[in-house]
Motif scaffolding. Structure first.
Motif, mmCIF file in Angstrom:
data_model
loop_
_atom_site.group_PDB
_atom_site.id
_atom_site.type_symbol
_atom_site.label_atom_id
_atom_site.label_comp_id
_atom_site.label_asym_id
_atom_site.label_seq_id
_atom_site.Cartn_x
_atom_site.Cartn_y
_atom_site.Cartn_z
ATOM 1 N N ILE A 189 2.837 -15.193 7.908
ATOM 2 C CA ILE A 189 2.167 -14.930 6.635
ATOM 3 C C ILE A 189 2.587 -13.568 6.095
ATOM 4 O O ILE A 189 2.844 -13.396 4.895
ATOM 5 C CB ILE A 189 0.633 -14.981 6.823
ATOM 6 C CG1 ILE A 189 0.201 -16.377 7.254
ATOM 7 C CG2 ILE A 189 -0.070 -14.568 5.533
ATOM 8 C CD1 ILE A 189 0.561 -17.464 6.271
ATOM 9 N N PHE A 190 2.668 -12.578 6.986
ATOM 10 C CA PHE A 190 3.064 -11.232 6.530
ATOM 11 C C PHE A 190 4.522 -11.213 6.072
ATOM 12 O O PHE A 190 4.872 -10.542 5.113
ATOM 13 C CB PHE A 190 2.841 -10.214 7.651
ATOM 14 C CG PHE A 190 1.391 -9.973 7.944
ATOM 15 C CD1 PHE A 190 0.504 -9.685 6.922
ATOM 16 C CD2 PHE A 190 0.909 -10.043 9.249
ATOM 17 C CE1 PHE A 190 -0.833 -9.463 7.199
ATOM 18 C CE2 PHE A 190 -0.426 -9.815 9.523
ATOM 19 C CZ PHE A 190 -1.301 -9.531 8.493
ATOM 20 N N ILE A 191 5.370 -11.962 6.767
ATOM 21 C CA ILE A 191 6.771 -12.037 6.338
ATOM 22 C C ILE A 191 6.871 -12.649 4.945
ATOM 23 O O ILE A 191 7.575 -12.144 4.069
ATOM 24 C CB ILE A 191 7.591 -12.851 7.366
ATOM 25 C CG1 ILE A 191 7.665 -12.102 8.695
ATOM 26 C CG2 ILE A 191 8.995 -13.136 6.827
ATOM 27 C CD1 ILE A 191 8.316 -12.897 9.806
ATOM 28 N N TRP A 192 6.139 -13.746 4.742
ATOM 29 C CA TRP A 192 6.124 -14.367 3.424
ATOM 30 C C TRP A 192 5.513 -13.425 2.384
ATOM 31 O O TRP A 192 5.944 -13.403 1.211
ATOM 32 C CB TRP A 192 5.330 -15.678 3.456
ATOM 33 C CG TRP A 192 6.139 -16.851 3.937
ATOM 34 C CD1 TRP A 192 5.999 -17.535 5.109
ATOM 35 C CD2 TRP A 192 7.221 -17.466 3.241
ATOM 36 N NE1 TRP A 192 6.928 -18.532 5.206
ATOM 37 C CE2 TRP A 192 7.708 -18.533 4.055
ATOM 38 C CE3 TRP A 192 7.847 -17.228 2.028
ATOM 39 C CZ2 TRP A 192 8.755 -19.344 3.694
ATOM 40 C CZ3 TRP A 192 8.903 -18.046 1.656
ATOM 41 C CH2 TRP A 192 9.357 -19.086 2.474
ATOM 42 N N GLY A 193 4.522 -12.654 2.807
ATOM 43 C CA GLY A 193 3.914 -11.694 1.869
ATOM 44 C C GLY A 193 4.922 -10.651 1.402
ATOM 45 O O GLY A 193 4.955 -10.279 0.217
ATOM 46 N N ILE A 194 5.746 -10.166 2.332
ATOM 47 C CA ILE A 194 6.785 -9.186 1.976
ATOM 48 C C ILE A 194 7.794 -9.805 1.020
ATOM 49 O O ILE A 194 8.152 -9.220 -0.012
ATOM 50 C CB ILE A 194 7.484 -8.677 3.253
ATOM 51 C CG1 ILE A 194 6.492 -7.871 4.114
ATOM 52 C CG2 ILE A 194 8.689 -7.819 2.890
ATOM 53 C CD1 ILE A 194 7.012 -7.579 5.507
ATOM 54 N N VAL A 195 8.249 -11.025 1.337
ATOM 55 C CA VAL A 195 9.256 -11.704 0.510
ATOM 56 C C VAL A 195 8.717 -11.990 -0.887
ATOM 57 O O VAL A 195 9.381 -11.716 -1.903
ATOM 58 C CB VAL A 195 9.718 -13.007 1.192
ATOM 59 C CG1 VAL A 195 10.635 -13.802 0.258
ATOM 60 C CG2 VAL A 195 10.442 -12.702 2.492
#
Length: 454
Positions: A189-195
């Motif tokens: 979720i955090f990776i997608w949030g950054i992207v």
């Protein structure tokens, strides 16, 4: 190791959100007139605040972190929704965002502990999914169908899909009691949030660039249309003026011809009739001169503006001698040869010097003082026209060559203000220069390239 990686991702999300917020704010400050940029900058700021409180969850009261971070994420999504509506030339609409926030946000208070982490994730995901779908729908329905808007619509659609996936994941496999930062499945979720944070920021910038480009195209089209309309109006005005001038010439010629015929009869008319006929003759001649001047101005203007000059070798000395004889002006040839040759238009060059001679006759105190001098060097032919008139104020020397310009206070002589304008244009078309000096009279100096170096 997993915990350290998760905290690193949260910290990276906070940094990314902060940089995105700064970028959107600076872009808004650069282009404050673009609708939607202000709301996008506010959304970026809310997203940055949310990520900061997310990082600080172990250092501040957990409930404060929960309430502030979720409220900030909801507001960020709501402001992004308003931003894209303004980008798409729609009015802001707060009804549904307020309903979603008002319905879901109080539920966070009902699920405060670590044992309710799953419930909070579902509540947050439902709110963000609804707002992201609304944003994506507005962009996808936009009539402009620009790539930047379609790309941003897909980005918000992906955000909604991720939120839906989180809801299904929690429903299928409940989390139980643990800290949010210990929830290992959150790393994705955090990776997608950054992207998505980067993608949304880039999308807003691209969408703004597209809008500015489209506005520029519209303005260019409007300017082109206005330019065409102005040119058509000017052309119609010139055609009408030329037609009207030609129509005037026929009755004026008839009036003058009949007046001339009456004065030639054998029995001389009474004195008052003779005086009336002379006035008719003088008036018709003056009106005929005005009409000819109008036609000449139109022809000269058309010839110069369209660069329709017919260039050929001209004997300037012979031409000036003939013109001076016609105007009864003294001609002095200071050149070593009797032929001062230039390359020029055989119609415009006589008009150039006729205008200057006529100007000298208008303002000279004594006509016999008017003098035309011809000088020649290896590469330049100079013609000076002198008269003993009152002269021209020094501050007016450059302006007298402007179109329609008349020297202030000069009412003794009539004119259109085009003579000297055309003179300068003709000189420049022939690669020459013209200036004026006023020392005990007025001297116009025309310098033209000699034929050999033209």
């Amino acid at each position: 190791m997993v915990l350290a990686d998760l905290r690193t991702l949260v910290l990276l999300l906070a940094v990314t959100s902060f940089v995105s917020a700064i970028a959107l704010y600076l872009f808004y400050r650069l282009l404050p007139e673009v609708p939607g940029l202000k709301q996008a900058a506010i959304a970026g700021a809310c997203q940055s605040i949310a990520s900061i409180f997310l990082v600080s969850r172990d250092f501040i009261d957990p409930m404060l972190s929960i309430l502030v971070s979720n409220a900030a994420y909801f507001l960020a999504s709501a402001f992004y929704y308003q931003a894209v509506r303004l980008f798409c030339d729609l009015a802001m609409a707060w009804r549904w965002p307020v309903i979603i926030l008002g319905t879901l946000y109080p539920l966070f208070i009902l699920f405060p502990g670590n044992e309710n982490l799953g419930e909070r994730i579902i509540i947050s995901s439902i709110g963000l999914a609804c707002l992201s779908l609304m944003t994506s729908w507005v962009l996808w329905q936009d009539k402009a169908r620009l790539p930047g808007r379609r790309g941003l619509a897909i980005t918000f659609g992906v955000i909604a899909l991720i939120c839906g996936t989180r809801i299904l994941s929690i429903l299928i496999e409940p989390i139980g009691s643990m800290s949010f930062l210990d929830f290992n499945r959150s790393s994705m979720i955090f990776i997608w949030g950054i992207v998505t944070s980067i993608a949304v920021t880039v999308g807003v910038i691209v969408m703004t660039s597209e809008r500015l480009r489209e506005q520029l195209k519209i303005q260019l089209r409007e300017v082109t249309v206005a330019h065409d309309v102005a040119n058509n109006a000017l052309r119609e005005q010139k055609n009408f003026l030329a037609m009207l001038s030609h129509e005037f010439k026929t009755p004026l010629s008839i009036i003058k011809a009949n007046a001339d015929a009456v004065t030639t009869i054998d029995n001389p008319p009474a004195s008052f009739i003779k005086e009336s006929l002379e006035r008719i003759q003088q008036t018709s001649m003056r009106l005929n001169g005005l009409v000819d001047g109008c036609l000449n101005d139109q022809w000269i203007s058309h010839t110069i503006e369209n660069n329709e000059l017919s260039m050929r070798k001209l004997n300037l000395a012979e031409m000036l001698r003939e013109l001076c004889h016609e105007y009864d002006i003294r001609f002095i040839n200071h050149s070593s040869a009797d032929t001062a040759q230039v390359k020029g238009d055989r119609n415009l060059i006589p008009i150039l010097f006729s205008s200057l001679f006529d100007n000298a006759r208008k303002y000279a105190h004594h006509h016999d003082t008017i003098e035309v001098r011809l000088l020649q060097t290896a590469d330049t032919i100079t013609v000076q026209i002198y008269d003993d008139g009152p002269g021209i104020a020094e501050q007016e020397h450059e302006r007298i060559f402007d179109k329609y310009y008349r020297v202030p206070g000069e009412t003794r002589q009539h004119g259109s203000g085009l003579g000297l304008f055309f003179v300068k244009r003709i000189v420049e078309q022939h690669g020459g220069m013209i200036n004026v000096e006023c020392r005990q009279g007025t001297t116009f100096t025309v310098m033209l390239p000699a034929l050999g170096d033209y």
